[in-house]
Design a protein around this motif. Structure first.
Motif, PDB file in Angstrom:
ATOM      1  N   HIS A  90      -6.147   4.422   5.163  1.00 47.56           N
ATOM      2  CA  HIS A  90      -7.100   3.439   5.694  1.00 47.56           C
ATOM      3  C   HIS A  90      -6.398   2.230   6.309  1.00 47.56           C
ATOM      4  O   HIS A  90      -6.973   1.546   7.170  1.00 47.56           O
ATOM      5  N   TYR A  91      -5.158   1.982   5.890  1.00 44.15           N
ATOM      6  CA  TYR A  91      -4.450   0.780   6.333  1.00 44.15           C
ATOM      7  C   TYR A  91      -3.326   1.100   7.320  1.00 44.15           C
ATOM      8  O   TYR A  91      -2.465   0.261   7.579  1.00 44.15           O
ATOM      9  N   ALA A  92      -3.354   2.287   7.903  1.00 45.10           N
ATOM     10  CA  ALA A  92      -2.279   2.737   8.776  1.00 45.10           C
ATOM     11  C   ALA A  92      -2.109   1.857  10.015  1.00 45.10           C
ATOM     12  O   ALA A  92      -1.008   1.750  10.560  1.00 45.10           O
ATOM     13  N   SER A  93      -3.181   1.230  10.467  1.00 42.96           N
ATOM     14  CA  SER A  93      -3.111   0.441  11.709  1.00 42.96           C
ATOM     15  C   SER A  93      -2.768  -1.025  11.469  1.00 42.96           C
ATOM     16  O   SER A  93      -2.648  -1.799  12.429  1.00 42.96           O
ATOM     17  N   TYR A  94      -2.596  -1.433  10.220  1.00 43.47           N
ATOM     18  CA  TYR A  94      -2.457  -2.848   9.927  1.00 43.47           C
ATOM     19  C   TYR A  94      -1.129  -3.440  10.395  1.00 43.47           C
ATOM     20  O   TYR A  94      -1.062  -4.621  10.729  1.00 43.47           O
ATOM     21  N   LEU A  95      -0.069  -2.652  10.440  1.00 46.30           N
ATOM     22  CA  LEU A  95       1.212  -3.212  10.882  1.00 46.30           C
ATOM     23  C   LEU A  95       1.148  -3.608  12.356  1.00 46.30           C
ATOM     24  O   LEU A  95       1.650  -4.679  12.735  1.00 46.30           O
ATOM     25  N   SER A  96       0.540  -2.790  13.180  1.00 44.50           N
ATOM     26  CA  SER A  96       0.375  -3.167  14.589  1.00 44.50           C
ATOM     27  C   SER A  96      -0.579  -4.346  14.728  1.00 44.50           C
ATOM     28  O   SER A  96      -0.428  -5.183  15.634  1.00 44.50           O
ATOM     29  N   PHE A  97      -1.555  -4.432  13.836  1.00 41.50           N
ATOM     30  CA  PHE A  97      -2.462  -5.581  13.795  1.00 41.50           C
ATOM     31  C   PHE A  97      -1.674  -6.849  13.472  1.00 41.50           C
ATOM     32  O   PHE A  97      -1.889  -7.906  14.083  1.00 41.50           O
ATOM     33  N   PHE A  98      -0.732  -6.767  12.533  1.00 43.70           N
ATOM     34  CA  PHE A  98       0.143  -7.901  12.227  1.00 43.70           C
ATOM     35  C   PHE A  98       0.906  -8.332  13.472  1.00 43.70           C
ATOM     36  O   PHE A  98       0.995  -9.526  13.790  1.00 43.70           O
ATOM     37  N   ILE A 155       0.564  -0.876   0.126  1.00 39.77           N
ATOM     38  CA  ILE A 155      -0.787  -0.702   0.641  1.00 39.77           C
ATOM     39  C   ILE A 155      -0.784  -0.032   2.018  1.00 39.77           C
ATOM     40  O   ILE A 155      -1.702   0.718   2.374  1.00 39.77           O
ATOM     41  N   HIS A 156       0.267  -0.244   2.789  1.00 40.82           N
ATOM     42  CA  HIS A 156       0.312   0.267   4.165  1.00 40.82           C
ATOM     43  C   HIS A 156       0.673   1.737   4.250  1.00 40.82           C
ATOM     44  O   HIS A 156       0.701   2.303   5.345  1.00 40.82           O
ATOM     45  N   THR A 157       0.936   2.364   3.112  1.00 38.54           N
ATOM     46  CA  THR A 157       1.145   3.815   3.101  1.00 38.54           C
ATOM     47  C   THR A 157      -0.160   4.568   2.888  1.00 38.54           C
ATOM     48  O   THR A 157      -0.186   5.795   2.985  1.00 38.54           O
TER      49      THR A 157
END
Length: 308
Positions: free
Chosen positions: A110-118, A105-107
């Motif tokens: 729309h979800y590009a920023s989620y890893l830094s959010f984690f 999903i992180h590729t």
């Protein structure tokens, strides 16, 4: 003929622990993948999602009952309209905040920023990588999913996951087909050696048996493997795993607010048999020790080293 799972429980019943530590939130059926082993049959075509009102009730229940762990799952939980809200509200109060991710999903842009959010919220990531071998992994999850998973694992490690003690990264192995996982320690060694060449490190490997539920159950029956697989699970039954099954210390909330003992029971629409049936009722009545709803699919959590 497989013996009823209840025959392994004292007086045919399984009881929860006195203290329920984990509130699991199954917040959506939306998913970018349609994995063959998915027990809740999530896919890109599903639309079910938790409402803000139910999400608020879950946050309130977590605080009211003093749970220590929140386990957010789906679907791809990142695709839920309530995902960011729940992480932001629960990360300050949960001792452990788990997000179960399919990685792929992180590729998507729309979800590009989620890893830094984690990282910002010190989310504990439980990541699905069914196999080290690309062919076996993609048989379960679809073409292109393997390389995408490795890229996201690399990105997680680049920001400290797996090496920073505050950023825990756990990898989940699921076997392909009607077989049980191998020895967890041996599999973990294999994964570590293989992933190290990609500069990927992780904290723990969880080798889980595929639960006979949902899409995997449908495949077992369609392929004529159901009886064989259930017999394997029963033969691998481990009495030492029974006291540790996750349902004994967990309460699971469906996207629509219904309560279950675990998300495998959720997949079978087997609701709690004692006490509140909905999250709003639990707010009024509180959470108490209860009888756990059980079925033969519970063999999936007590085979070998267990699935908890």
């Amino acid at each position: 003929m497989v013996a009823p799972f209840s025959s392994h429980c004292e007086n045919g019943a399984l009881l929860s622990c006195d203290t329920i530590e984990t509130l699991q939130l199954n917040i959506t059926r939306r998913c970018n993948l349609a994995c063959k082993h998915c027990h809740v049959e999530c896919s890109p075509g599903r639309t079910e999602d938790m409402s803000r009102a139910t999400a608020q009730q879950c946050v309130q229940l977590f605080k009211q009952e003093g749970f220590s762990t929140c386990d957010i799952t789906g679907g791809a939980p990142e695709m839920s309209s309530q995902f960011r809200y729940l992480v932001e509200q629960l990360s300050p109060v949960a001792q452990t905040l788990i997000v179960r991710t399919n990685l792929v999903i992180h590729t998507l842009p729309h979800y590009a920023s989620y890893l830094s959010f984690f990282k910002e919220h010190e989310v504990q990531v439980v990541a699905s990588l069914p196999a080290c071998d690309a062919l076996r992994a993609e048989r379960q999850r679809g073409q292109g999913s393997y390389d995408a998973s490795l890229r996201v694992l690399q990105a997680l490690c680049a920001i400290g996951y797996g090496s920073n003690p505050r950023l825990q990264l756990h990898v989940v192995h699921n076997p392909n087909g009607a077989v049980l996982p191998g020895n967890q320690q041996e599999l973990e060694h294999e994964y570590r050696q293989f992933l190290a060449q990609y500069n990927i490190v992780f904290n723990n490997l969880y080798a889980l048996a595929n639960n006979p539920s949902g899409r995997f159950l449908a495949w077992l029956k369609r392929s004529g493997n159901y009886e064989r697989y259930m017999t394997r699970l029963e033969m691998a039954y481990n009495a030492c795993a029974l006291p540790q099954v996750m349902c004994r210390s967990m309460l699971s909330v469906n996207y629509d607010g219904r309560l279950f003992d675990c998300d495998f029971n959720l997949a079978h629409n087997l609701g709690v048999c004692d006490g509140a049936q909905m999250v709003d009722e639990a707010l009024e009545q509180g959470i108490h020790k209860r009888r756990i709803s059980i079925g033969d699919h519970c063999y999936g959590c007590t085979a070998g080293a267990g699935s908890s």
